[in-house]
Motif scaffolding. Structure first.
Motif, short mmCIF file in Angstrom:
data_model
loop_
_atom_site.label_atom_id
_atom_site.label_comp_id
_atom_site.label_asym_id
_atom_site.label_seq_id
_atom_site.Cartn_x
_atom_site.Cartn_y
_atom_site.Cartn_z
N ILE A 73 -0.28 3.95 3.56
CA ILE A 73 0.13 2.84 1.86
C ILE A 73 -0.49 4.10 1.09
N THR A 74 -0.16 4.09 -0.15
CA THR A 74 -0.20 5.25 -0.79
C THR A 74 -0.29 4.63 -2.57
N THR A 75 -1.47 5.64 -3.15
CA THR A 75 -1.53 5.32 -4.36
C THR A 75 0.14 6.14 -5.43
N SER A 76 0.66 6.50 -4.29
CA SER A 76 1.77 7.36 -5.41
C SER A 76 3.39 6.62 -4.63
N ARG A 77 4.23 7.29 -4.78
CA ARG A 77 5.68 6.83 -3.97
C ARG A 77 5.81 7.58 -2.94
N PHE A 78 7.09 7.28 -2.46
CA PHE A 78 7.67 7.65 -1.25
C PHE A 78 8.73 8.81 -1.38
N VAL A 94 3.63 0.80 2.20
CA VAL A 94 2.74 0.13 0.88
C VAL A 94 2.83 1.67 -0.04
N ASP A 95 3.46 0.93 -1.27
CA ASP A 95 3.39 2.27 -2.02
C ASP A 95 2.93 1.62 -3.47
N GLY A 96 2.70 2.20 -4.44
CA GLY A 96 1.69 2.78 -5.71
C GLY A 96 2.21 1.27 -6.15
N ALA A 97 2.71 0.73 -6.44
CA ALA A 97 3.52 -0.86 -7.20
C ALA A 97 2.51 -1.95 -6.18
N GLU A 98 2.79 -1.63 -5.28
CA GLU A 98 2.78 -2.63 -3.66
C GLU A 98 1.02 -2.66 -3.86
N LEU A 99 0.83 -1.90 -4.14
CA LEU A 99 -0.54 -1.53 -3.56
C LEU A 99 -0.83 -2.86 -4.98
N ALA A 100 -1.03 -1.95 -6.17
CA ALA A 100 -1.73 -2.20 -6.92
C ALA A 100 -1.34 -4.07 -7.52
N GLY A 101 -0.02 -4.35 -7.09
CA GLY A 101 -0.48 -6.02 -6.28
C GLY A 101 -1.48 -6.67 -5.51
N TRP A 102 -1.93 -6.27 -4.41
CA TRP A 102 -3.41 -5.79 -3.15
C TRP A 102 -4.26 -6.10 -4.14
N LEU A 103 -3.94 -5.56 -5.29
CA LEU A 103 -5.70 -4.97 -5.56
C LEU A 103 -5.95 -5.88 -6.67
N GLU A 104 -4.74 -6.95 -7.27
CA GLU A 104 -4.84 -7.77 -8.75
C GLU A 104 -6.01 -8.80 -8.46
#
Length: 104
Positions: A73-78, A94-104
């Protein structure tokens, strides 16, 4: 946000998703930050709070902790190498875009 705060934040998100979450031992040399458990399944999780693309250091922790899956899981990309490894069964990125969705 520091590394400990990031780990705490992601731990809370994963608990909300239904996982039992525990940190790996502080001296763990296998790049595993969290161990998740859910109905008969264990997951080794590596967290990277980076700006640069993240590579592929996933498998040693999975083997060492005898888990069914490994997640990065990263705040960045792969990086391309990590994306190729994600085709391996039991690997999830899990990249930063997917993680941002989790955090909403």
């Amino acid at each position: 946000m520091g590394a400990a705060e990031f780990e705490a934040e992601i731990s809370g998100v994963l608990r909300a998703l239904g996982y039992a979450v525990r940190p790996s031992p502080p001296s763990d040399i296998h790049d595993v930050d969290l161990i998740l458990e859910t109905t008969g399944r264990r997951v080794a999780v590596q967290l990277k709070r980076w700006n640069a693309p993240v590579g592929d250091r996933l498998f040693a922790g999975r083997i060492h902790h005898s888990t069914d899956e490994t997640w990065l899981i990263t705040t960045s990309r792969f990086a391309p190498k990590a994306i190729r490894l994600a085709s391996t069964p039991g690997v999830r990125l899990v990249d930063g875009a997917e993680l941002a969705g989790w955090l909403e």
